[in-house]
Design a protein around this motif. Structure first.
Motif, PDB file in Angstrom:
ATOM      1  N   ALA A  36       4.528  29.600   3.439  1.00 31.48           N
ATOM      2  CA  ALA A  36       3.902  30.455   4.453  1.00 31.48           C
ATOM      3  C   ALA A  36       3.005  29.586   5.323  1.00 31.48           C
ATOM      4  N   MET A  37       2.775  30.064   6.540  1.00 38.66           N
ATOM      5  CA  MET A  37       1.887  29.342   7.455  1.00 38.66           C
ATOM      6  C   MET A  37       0.903  30.305   8.092  1.00 38.66           C
ATOM      7  N   LEU A  38      -0.351  29.908   8.098  1.00 37.91           N
ATOM      8  CA  LEU A  38      -1.389  30.652   8.797  1.00 37.91           C
ATOM      9  C   LEU A  38      -1.797  29.812   9.996  1.00 37.91           C
ATOM     10  N   TRP A  39      -1.698  30.383  11.191  1.00 37.98           N
ATOM     11  CA  TRP A  39      -2.067  29.661  12.411  1.00 37.98           C
ATOM     12  C   TRP A  39      -3.358  30.260  12.948  1.00 37.98           C
ATOM     13  N   LEU A  40      -4.404  29.440  13.008  1.00 38.48           N
ATOM     14  CA  LEU A  40      -5.701  29.912  13.491  1.00 38.48           C
ATOM     15  C   LEU A  40      -5.833  29.687  14.991  1.00 38.48           C
ATOM     16  N   PHE A  41      -6.251  30.743  15.686  1.00 37.62           N
ATOM     17  CA  PHE A  41      -6.536  30.679  17.109  1.00 37.62           C
ATOM     18  C   PHE A  41      -8.044  30.786  17.316  1.00 37.62           C
ATOM     19  N   SER A  42      -8.547  30.121  18.328  1.00 39.33           N
ATOM     20  CA  SER A  42      -9.938  30.306  18.719  1.00 39.33           C
ATOM     21  C   SER A  42      -9.992  31.446  19.726  1.00 39.33           C
ATOM     22  N   ILE A  43     -10.961  32.335  19.581  1.00 37.23           N
ATOM     23  CA  ILE A  43     -11.107  33.456  20.509  1.00 37.23           C
ATOM     24  C   ILE A  43     -11.384  32.961  21.920  1.00 37.23           C
ATOM     25  N   ASP A  44     -11.952  31.742  22.026  1.00 42.84           N
ATOM     26  CA  ASP A  44     -12.301  31.183  23.342  1.00 42.84           C
ATOM     27  C   ASP A  44     -11.101  30.653  24.108  1.00 42.84           C
ATOM     28  N   GLN A  45     -10.070  30.186  23.382  1.00 43.96           N
ATOM     29  CA  GLN A  45      -8.917  29.605  24.078  1.00 43.96           C
ATOM     30  C   GLN A  45      -7.632  29.926  23.309  1.00 43.96           C
ATOM     31  N   MET A  46      -7.217  31.172  23.454  1.00 43.93           N
ATOM     32  CA  MET A  46      -6.044  31.639  22.726  1.00 43.93           C
ATOM     33  C   MET A  46      -4.762  31.473  23.522  1.00 43.93           C
ATOM     34  N   GLY A  47      -3.699  31.142  22.792  1.00 42.21           N
ATOM     35  CA  GLY A  47      -2.359  31.177  23.367  1.00 42.21           C
ATOM     36  C   GLY A  47      -2.114  30.233  24.516  1.00 42.21           C
ATOM     37  N   GLY A  48      -2.652  29.010  24.415  1.00 42.85           N
ATOM     38  CA  GLY A  48      -2.383  28.015  25.445  1.00 42.85           C
ATOM     39  C   GLY A  48      -0.928  27.571  25.398  1.00 42.85           C
ATOM     40  N   GLN A  49      -0.489  26.884  26.446  1.00 41.28           N
ATOM     41  CA  GLN A  49       0.900  26.462  26.543  1.00 41.28           C
ATOM     42  C   GLN A  49       1.311  25.543  25.399  1.00 41.28           C
ATOM     43  N   THR A  50       0.403  24.614  25.022  1.00 33.66           N
ATOM     44  CA  THR A  50       0.751  23.689  23.939  1.00 33.66           C
ATOM     45  C   THR A  50       0.916  24.440  22.616  1.00 33.66           C
ATOM     46  N   GLU A  51       0.072  25.434  22.371  1.00 32.74           N
ATOM     47  CA  GLU A  51       0.202  26.231  21.147  1.00 32.74           C
ATOM     48  C   GLU A  51       1.531  26.976  21.142  1.00 32.74           C
ATOM     49  N   LYS A  52       1.898  27.566  22.275  1.00 29.46           N
ATOM     50  CA  LYS A  52       3.161  28.304  22.358  1.00 29.46           C
ATOM     51  C   LYS A  52       4.344  27.389  22.056  1.00 29.46           C
ATOM     52  N   GLU A  53       4.308  26.180  22.618  1.00 28.98           N
ATOM     53  CA  GLU A  53       5.409  25.234  22.407  1.00 28.98           C
ATOM     54  C   GLU A  53       5.530  24.845  20.936  1.00 28.98           C
ATOM     55  N   VAL A  54       4.390  24.597  20.303  1.00 28.00           N
ATOM     56  CA  VAL A  54       4.408  24.216  18.891  1.00 28.00           C
ATOM     57  C   VAL A  54       4.912  25.364  18.029  1.00 28.00           C
ATOM     58  N   LEU A  55       4.413  26.569  18.273  1.00 22.41           N
ATOM     59  CA  LEU A  55       4.819  27.728  17.483  1.00 22.41           C
ATOM     60  C   LEU A  55       6.318  28.007  17.620  1.00 22.41           C
ATOM     61  N   GLN A  56       6.856  27.778  18.803  1.00 23.03           N
ATOM     62  CA  GLN A  56       8.284  28.002  19.028  1.00 23.03           C
ATOM     63  C   GLN A  56       9.148  26.929  18.373  1.00 23.03           C
ATOM     64  N   SER A  57       8.534  25.785  18.038  1.00 15.25           N
ATOM     65  CA  SER A  57       9.296  24.677  17.454  1.00 15.25           C
ATOM     66  C   SER A  57       9.507  24.837  15.948  1.00 15.25           C
ATOM     67  N   PHE A  58       8.790  25.763  15.305  1.00 11.12           N
ATOM     68  CA  PHE A  58       8.905  25.927  13.867  1.00 11.12           C
ATOM     69  C   PHE A  58      10.212  26.613  13.502  1.00 11.12           C
ATOM     70  N   SER A  59      10.644  26.371  12.275  1.00 11.56           N
ATOM     71  CA  SER A  59      11.845  27.010  11.747  1.00 11.56           C
ATOM     72  C   SER A  59      11.708  28.528  11.817  1.00 11.56           C
ATOM     73  N   LYS A  60      12.825  29.221  12.078  1.00  9.23           N
ATOM     74  CA  LYS A  60      12.794  30.682  12.183  1.00  9.23           C
ATOM     75  C   LYS A  60      12.416  31.333  10.853  1.00  9.23           C
ATOM     76  N   ARG A  61      12.649  30.624   9.742  1.00  6.41           N
ATOM     77  CA  ARG A  61      12.293  31.197   8.431  1.00  6.41           C
ATOM     78  C   ARG A  61      10.787  31.217   8.236  1.00  6.41           C
ATOM     79  N   LEU A  62      10.058  30.396   9.012  1.00  3.16           N
ATOM     80  CA  LEU A  62       8.622  30.244   8.817  1.00  3.16           C
ATOM     81  C   LEU A  62       7.882  30.835  10.010  1.00  3.16           C
ATOM     82  N   LYS A  63       7.686  32.128   9.990  1.00  2.00           N
ATOM     83  CA  LYS A  63       6.974  32.784  11.082  1.00  2.00           C
ATOM     84  C   LYS A  63       5.472  32.781  10.772  1.00  2.00           C
ATOM     85  N   PRO A  64       4.688  32.057  11.559  1.00  2.00           N
ATOM     86  CA  PRO A  64       3.253  31.949  11.249  1.00  2.00           C
ATOM     87  C   PRO A  64       2.545  33.299  11.343  1.00  2.00           C
TER      88      PRO A  64
END
Length: 199
Positions: free
Chosen positions: A166-194
């Motif tokens: 399992a994976m827990l992905w922590l976001f900061s309330i100050d800077q959520m959902g930046g482009q780099t985060e989106k790219e990294v999250l999309q790169s993970f295996s489909k079996r591992l949904k953070p």
């Protein structure tokens, strides 16, 4: 009850298969699966730097074990697992292991201690064993901030991610959902949904 647990049942059936495996069948692979099924769940804690990963682990374990700071601190992957006493084991990239005193934990894992930077480059991960009941069921893996991982540790981090349950992905309330985060999250295996956690 343990025997009603489907993982226990699967592991037991694999043990029977291991004892009666036909000639040429890979007993090593079956044993590896049995070992994996009987091990605690591997939970990866990830995110950009300074989003509170170490603070989150401390909250889960209800004790101050991971170093916290407003600046990036975690220099290497740190695995928290169960042990009968507080113990530090360093796993090096060359396959060797060495036990260190508990009071050296900060120096082994903190990024801003320049004297240990050369050593950090040789470390695969640092394992801290603790007599904490939660760690009998879950291992927590604290990673350096995704954008603070040095090149030598990218492969190690990727291997931990690929083997995580399992994976827990922590976001900061100050800077959520930046482009780099989106790219990294999309790169993970489909079996591992953070699972997303907003700090």
């Amino acid at each position: 009850m343990l025997k009603e647990n489907p993982i226990y049942e699967l592991s037991n059936n694999l043990s029977i298969l291991l004892d009666n495996a036909p000639k040429g069948f890979s007993k090593e692979k079956i044993q590896a699966i049995i070992n994996r099924l009987s091990a605690p769940l591997q939970v990866m804690i990830m995110g950009e730097f300074s989003v509170g990963k170490s603070t989150f682990i401390n909250a889960l374990l209800k004790q101050e074990v991971a170093i916290t700071s407003p600046i990036p601190t975690t220099a290497v992957i740190t695995k928290f697992s169960y042990g009968s006493k507080d113990k530090i084991i360093v796993h090096f990239l060359d396959g060797t292991q060495k036990e260190y005193a508990v009071n050296e934990f900060n120096k082994l894992t903190v990024e801003n201690d320049g004297r240990y930077q050369e050593m950090h480059a040789k470390i695969k991960y640092v394992e801290r064993q603790l007599p904490n009941e939660l760690l009998k069921t879950y291992n927590f893996i604290d990673s350096p901030g995704r954008n603070a991982i040095v090149e030598k540790h990218e492969e190690v981090t990727r291997n931990f991610v690929e083997n995580a349950d399992a994976m827990l992905w922590l976001f900061s309330i100050d800077q959520m959902g930046g482009q780099t985060e989106k790219e990294v999250l999309q790169s993970f295996s489909k079996r591992l949904k953070p699972i997303a956690i907003v700090n």
